[in-house]
Design a protein around this motif. Structure first.
Motif, PDB file in Angstrom:
ATOM      1  N   LYS A   3     101.399  67.394 166.761  1.00  0.00           N
ATOM      2  CA  LYS A   3     101.019  65.989 166.909  1.00  0.00           C
ATOM      3  C   LYS A   3      99.605  65.774 166.409  1.00  0.00           C
ATOM      4  CE  LYS A   3     101.790  62.261 170.213  1.00  0.00           C
ATOM      5  NZ  LYS A   3     102.203  61.923 171.592  1.00  0.00           N
ATOM      6  N   VAL A   4      99.403  64.712 165.646  1.00  0.00           N
ATOM      7  CA  VAL A   4      98.089  64.420 165.101  1.00  0.00           C
ATOM      8  C   VAL A   4      97.112  64.121 166.232  1.00  0.00           C
ATOM      9  CG1 VAL A   4      98.383  61.910 164.852  1.00  0.00           C
ATOM     10  CG2 VAL A   4      96.926  63.147 163.232  1.00  0.00           C
ATOM     11  N   GLU A   5      95.860  64.517 166.047  1.00  0.00           N
ATOM     12  CA  GLU A   5      94.815  64.271 167.038  1.00  0.00           C
ATOM     13  C   GLU A   5      94.259  62.859 166.872  1.00  0.00           C
ATOM     14  OE1 GLU A   5      91.283  67.123 167.957  1.00  0.00           O
ATOM     15  OE2 GLU A   5      90.568  65.703 166.442  1.00  0.00           O
ATOM     16  N   LEU A   6      94.039  62.185 167.994  1.00  0.00           N
ATOM     17  CA  LEU A   6      93.325  60.902 167.991  1.00  0.00           C
ATOM     18  C   LEU A   6      91.911  61.176 168.476  1.00  0.00           C
ATOM     19  CD1 LEU A   6      93.238  57.840 167.624  1.00  0.00           C
ATOM     20  CD2 LEU A   6      94.093  57.604 169.973  1.00  0.00           C
ATOM     21  N   LEU A   7      90.947  60.994 167.583  1.00  0.00           N
ATOM     22  CA  LEU A   7      89.543  61.342 167.846  1.00  0.00           C
ATOM     23  C   LEU A   7      88.713  60.081 168.002  1.00  0.00           C
ATOM     24  CD1 LEU A   7      87.212  63.386 167.985  1.00  0.00           C
ATOM     25  CD2 LEU A   7      87.207  63.431 165.489  1.00  0.00           C
ATOM     26  N   ILE A 243     101.677  62.663 155.874  1.00  0.00           N
ATOM     27  CA  ILE A 243     101.072  63.393 154.764  1.00  0.00           C
ATOM     28  C   ILE A 243     100.372  64.670 155.218  1.00  0.00           C
ATOM     29  CG2 ILE A 243     100.797  61.339 153.331  1.00  0.00           C
ATOM     30  CD1 ILE A 243      97.874  61.234 154.004  1.00  0.00           C
ATOM     31  N   GLY A 244     100.185  64.835 156.536  1.00  0.00           N
ATOM     32  CA  GLY A 244      99.697  66.111 157.035  1.00  0.00           C
ATOM     33  C   GLY A 244      98.266  66.149 157.512  1.00  0.00           C
ATOM     34  N   LEU A 245      97.661  64.998 157.799  1.00  0.00           N
ATOM     35  CA  LEU A 245      96.318  64.994 158.375  1.00  0.00           C
ATOM     36  C   LEU A 245      96.349  65.581 159.786  1.00  0.00           C
ATOM     37  CD1 LEU A 245      95.194  61.466 157.177  1.00  0.00           C
ATOM     38  CD2 LEU A 245      94.090  63.615 156.536  1.00  0.00           C
ATOM     39  N   SER A 246      95.279  66.265 160.154  1.00  0.00           N
ATOM     40  CA  SER A 246      95.201  66.873 161.483  1.00  0.00           C
ATOM     41  C   SER A 246      94.612  65.931 162.520  1.00  0.00           C
ATOM     42  CB  SER A 246      94.348  68.143 161.433  1.00  0.00           C
ATOM     43  OG  SER A 246      94.916  69.109 160.585  1.00  0.00           O
ATOM     44  N   SER A 247      93.720  65.022 162.073  1.00  0.00           N
ATOM     45  CA  SER A 247      93.001  64.172 163.019  1.00  0.00           C
ATOM     46  C   SER A 247      92.744  62.798 162.426  1.00  0.00           C
ATOM     47  CB  SER A 247      91.668  64.838 163.392  1.00  0.00           C
ATOM     48  OG  SER A 247      90.945  64.054 164.314  1.00  0.00           O
ATOM     49  N   LEU A 248      92.967  61.765 163.228  1.00  0.00           N
ATOM     50  CA  LEU A 248      92.675  60.382 162.850  1.00  0.00           C
ATOM     51  C   LEU A 248      91.458  59.945 163.647  1.00  0.00           C
ATOM     52  CD1 LEU A 248      96.295  58.875 162.848  1.00  0.00           C
ATOM     53  CD2 LEU A 248      95.086  60.098 161.020  1.00  0.00           C
ATOM     54  N   LYS A 249      90.411  59.539 162.936  1.00  0.00           N
ATOM     55  CA  LYS A 249      89.108  59.335 163.559  1.00  0.00           C
ATOM     56  C   LYS A 249      88.727  57.860 163.632  1.00  0.00           C
ATOM     57  CE  LYS A 249      84.423  61.270 163.315  1.00  0.00           C
ATOM     58  NZ  LYS A 249      83.606  62.298 162.642  1.00  0.00           N
ATOM     59  N   ILE A 250      88.208  57.469 164.797  1.00  0.00           N
ATOM     60  CA  ILE A 250      87.702  56.112 165.010  1.00  0.00           C
ATOM     61  C   ILE A 250      86.187  56.145 164.952  1.00  0.00           C
ATOM     62  CG2 ILE A 250      87.545  54.221 166.691  1.00  0.00           C
ATOM     63  CD1 ILE A 250      90.251  55.303 167.824  1.00  0.00           C
ATOM     64  N   GLU A 251      85.589  55.231 164.218  1.00  0.00           N
ATOM     65  CA  GLU A 251      84.127  55.122 164.120  1.00  0.00           C
ATOM     66  C   GLU A 251      83.617  54.243 165.256  1.00  0.00           C
ATOM     67  OE1 GLU A 251      80.360  53.155 163.265  1.00  0.00           O
ATOM     68  OE2 GLU A 251      82.315  52.165 163.358  1.00  0.00           O
ATOM     69  N   GLY A 252      82.349  54.450 165.700  1.00  0.00           N
ATOM     70  CA  GLY A 252      81.778  53.492 166.629  1.00  0.00           C
ATOM     71  C   GLY A 252      81.061  54.049 167.837  1.00  0.00           C
ATOM     72  N   ARG A 253      80.206  55.049 167.668  1.00  0.00           N
ATOM     73  CA  ARG A 253      79.477  55.590 168.820  1.00  0.00           C
ATOM     74  C   ARG A 253      78.519  54.572 169.433  1.00  0.00           C
ATOM     75  NH1 ARG A 253      76.366  60.740 167.664  1.00  0.00           N
ATOM     76  NH2 ARG A 253      76.849  60.540 165.453  1.00  0.00           N
ATOM     77  N   MET A 254      78.111  53.568 168.637  1.00  0.00           N
ATOM     78  CA  MET A 254      77.165  52.571 169.154  1.00  0.00           C
ATOM     79  C   MET A 254      77.873  51.308 169.646  1.00  0.00           C
ATOM     80  SD  MET A 254      74.115  53.106 166.363  1.00  0.00           S
ATOM     81  CE  MET A 254      73.079  51.815 167.050  1.00  0.00           C
ATOM     82  N   LYS A 255      79.204  51.315 169.617  1.00  0.00           N
ATOM     83  CA  LYS A 255      79.966  50.156 170.081  1.00  0.00           C
ATOM     84  C   LYS A 255      80.122  50.211 171.600  1.00  0.00           C
ATOM     85  CE  LYS A 255      80.766  48.686 165.835  1.00  0.00           C
ATOM     86  NZ  LYS A 255      82.086  48.817 165.223  1.00  0.00           N
ATOM     87  N   SER A 256      80.677  49.133 172.177  1.00  0.00           N
ATOM     88  CA  SER A 256      80.790  49.002 173.629  1.00  0.00           C
ATOM     89  C   SER A 256      81.983  49.787 174.175  1.00  0.00           C
ATOM     90  CB  SER A 256      80.968  47.526 173.986  1.00  0.00           C
ATOM     91  OG  SER A 256      82.237  47.066 173.514  1.00  0.00           O
ATOM     92  N   ILE A 257      82.043  49.905 175.519  1.00  0.00           N
ATOM     93  CA  ILE A 257      83.211  50.547 176.111  1.00  0.00           C
ATOM     94  C   ILE A 257      84.445  49.662 175.939  1.00  0.00           C
ATOM     95  CG2 ILE A 257      81.864  51.901 177.755  1.00  0.00           C
ATOM     96  CD1 ILE A 257      82.858  50.020 179.962  1.00  0.00           C
ATOM     97  N   HIS A 258      84.263  48.357 175.814  1.00  0.00           N
ATOM     98  CA  HIS A 258      85.389  47.453 175.518  1.00  0.00           C
ATOM     99  C   HIS A 258      85.996  47.815 174.168  1.00  0.00           C
ATOM    100  CE1 HIS A 258      86.786  43.279 174.038  1.00  0.00           C
ATOM    101  NE2 HIS A 258      87.760  43.829 174.736  1.00  0.00           N
ATOM    102  N   TYR A 259      85.142  48.064 173.182  1.00  0.00           N
ATOM    103  CA  TYR A 259      85.606  48.485 171.853  1.00  0.00           C
ATOM    104  C   TYR A 259      86.352  49.814 171.961  1.00  0.00           C
ATOM    105  CZ  TYR A 259      85.200  50.404 167.090  1.00  0.00           C
ATOM    106  OH  TYR A 259      85.461  50.977 165.870  1.00  0.00           O
ATOM    107  N   ALA A 260      85.739  50.795 172.634  1.00  0.00           N
ATOM    108  CA  ALA A 260      86.350  52.122 172.745  1.00  0.00           C
ATOM    109  C   ALA A 260      87.713  52.042 173.423  1.00  0.00           C
ATOM    110  CB  ALA A 260      85.421  53.060 173.510  1.00  0.00           C
TER     111      ALA A 260
END
Length: 409
Positions: A3-7, A243-260
């Motif tokens: 299963k692909v990782e959600l990061l 297609i075989g990606l290991s991890s799908l990454k979300i950007e936004g360390r400076m965003k709010s917890i609502h965003y996360a």
């Protein structure tokens, strides 16, 4: 199949816990040094220890950024910092600089290393080079199309994991290698202190005609010629997985917890929905609509289908689209009274229509027909941040669920 990782991003301890509660398989965060988000809260050693323990108790992973491009002065501080990192039970370090990579491999040979997108990984030869050095994962540059990603996967033949950004802010410069901020205000983007100069409004002025401003586009108020739209590949999840990606990454360390919470919850449900029935998967429109409820810029598919051209930019404004306000966090649910205990973040009024964001579920709306303060007295509004109040709620929800309210037109 694996299963692909959600990061997910974690700019603070609260955001780390929120991302994990809402379904992230792993989070990435920065320590107090050598990361690329000086504006984020970042983590002390004690907070990292708490965050790692919280994640590992739930079988989740924590990756820490060490992706600054250091000059000699900063490099001299690296050995002491590595000594601190050794004491932590991190799952991987994210690195871009070859010198930092070599130091970590020498002092922490057992540590898993992921090569940052800052290293401009845009071809299979680069990926194989880093694999030969001992890197376990490559974070691919955002500037890659799906055909290029497929070729990299085919040529690397499983020798190294591949990670790709699927959601969040886009950078005008190649994989974040930008000098604008440094030039204009002396804040170095490659040391984590970007002023986002690309989001500013610009005019064109001719050297011998000071004070005469010319629009770069047909707009006499100036133009946002470098203002990128935000990335959103939620509808492409089936192909990104296949297609075989290991991890799908979300950007936004400076965003709010609502965003996360909202973004992680949405991608978690879409990914799980696909794995349950790949043949009949169709992205749920209600889930896709969630991504328009967070603070965001107009969305784009980025480089996924090729170079985006003009549609990848927003020329009129650099402002965010905000249709909802983040109102509070559920701290506990009282079954006996059928009430949610809520920590207030924005002023809540009696009679508000409040939307609940619950891990693993679609959102639902509840009318705050009454509000009670901590003493149990009925109140008309809750104006104070961090104030604890009670709201009627017939549906039990876990602690950490969030509340939002639609803005008035």
């Amino acid at each position: 199949m694996n299963k692909v990782e959600l990061l997910a991003p974690a700019g603070s301890l609260e955001k780390l816990k929120t991302a994990i509660l809402f379904g992230a398989d792993a989070v990435y965060c920065g320590g107090l040094n050598f990361g690329l988000r000086a504006g984020a809260d970042n983590f002390t050693v004690e907070e990292l220890e708490e965050g790692i323990e919280f994640a590992h108790q739930r079988n989740k992973k924590v990756y820490m950024t060490l992706n600054m491009i250091p000059h000699n002065k900063e490099l001299a501080q690296l050995p002491e910092y590595i000594d601190q990192i050794k004491k932590l039970n991190l799952d991987a370090l994210i690195i871009s600089d070859p010198g930092v990579f070599a130091a970590v491999k020498k002092e922490m040979p057992e540590m898993e290393v992921h090569i940052s997108t800052q290293a401009n990984n845009v071809n299979w030869a680069s990926a194989l080079f880093w694999a030969d050095q001992g890197a376990e994962r490559i974070i691919l540059a955002r500037e890659l199309s799906r055909e290029e990603i497929k070729e990299i996967i085919a040529k690397t033949k499983g020798r190294v994991e591949l990670e790709y950004f699927v959601h969040g802010a886009m950078c005008i410069s190649y994989s974040g290698r930008c000098l604008l901020s440094n030039y204009f205000v002396g804040r170095d983007a490659n040391k984590g202190d970007c002023a986002q100069s690309c989001r500013w409004k610009y005019h064109l002025v001719e050297e011998k005609r000071p004070g005469e401003y010319y629009p770069v586009e047909e707009n006499d108020q100036g133009t946002f010629i470098m203002n990128s739209r935000d990335l959103n590949l939620a509808e492409e999840i089936p192909e990104l997985i296949d297609i075989g990606l290991s991890s799908l990454k979300i950007e936004g360390r400076m965003k709010s917890i609502h965003y996360a919470a909202t973004v992680v919850n949405t991608y978690r449900q879409l990914i799980d929905q696909y794995y349950r029935d790949p043949e009949n998967f169709k992205a749920d429109p209600e889930l896709l609509a969630e991504l328009r409820k967070i603070s965001h810029r107009d969305y784009t598919k980025g480089f996924y289908y090729g170079k985006p051209g003009a549609e990848g930019q927003r020329y009129e404004s650099s402002s965010y689209l905000r249709s909802y306000d983040f109102m509070g966090v559920v701290r506990e649910y009282d079954n006996s009274k059928r009430e949610a205990v809520v920590e207030v973040r924005n002023k809540i009024f009696k009679g508000d229509e409040l939307e609940f964001i619950v891990p693993g579920q679609k959102t639902f709306t509840v009318n705050a027909s009454y509000l009670l303060d901590e003493e149990g007295a009925e109140i008309d509004s809750a104006p104070h941040p961090k104030q604890l109040i009670r709201i009627p709620l017939k549906i039990e929800v876990p602690a950490g669920s969030l509340l939002r309210r639609q803005k008035e037109n």
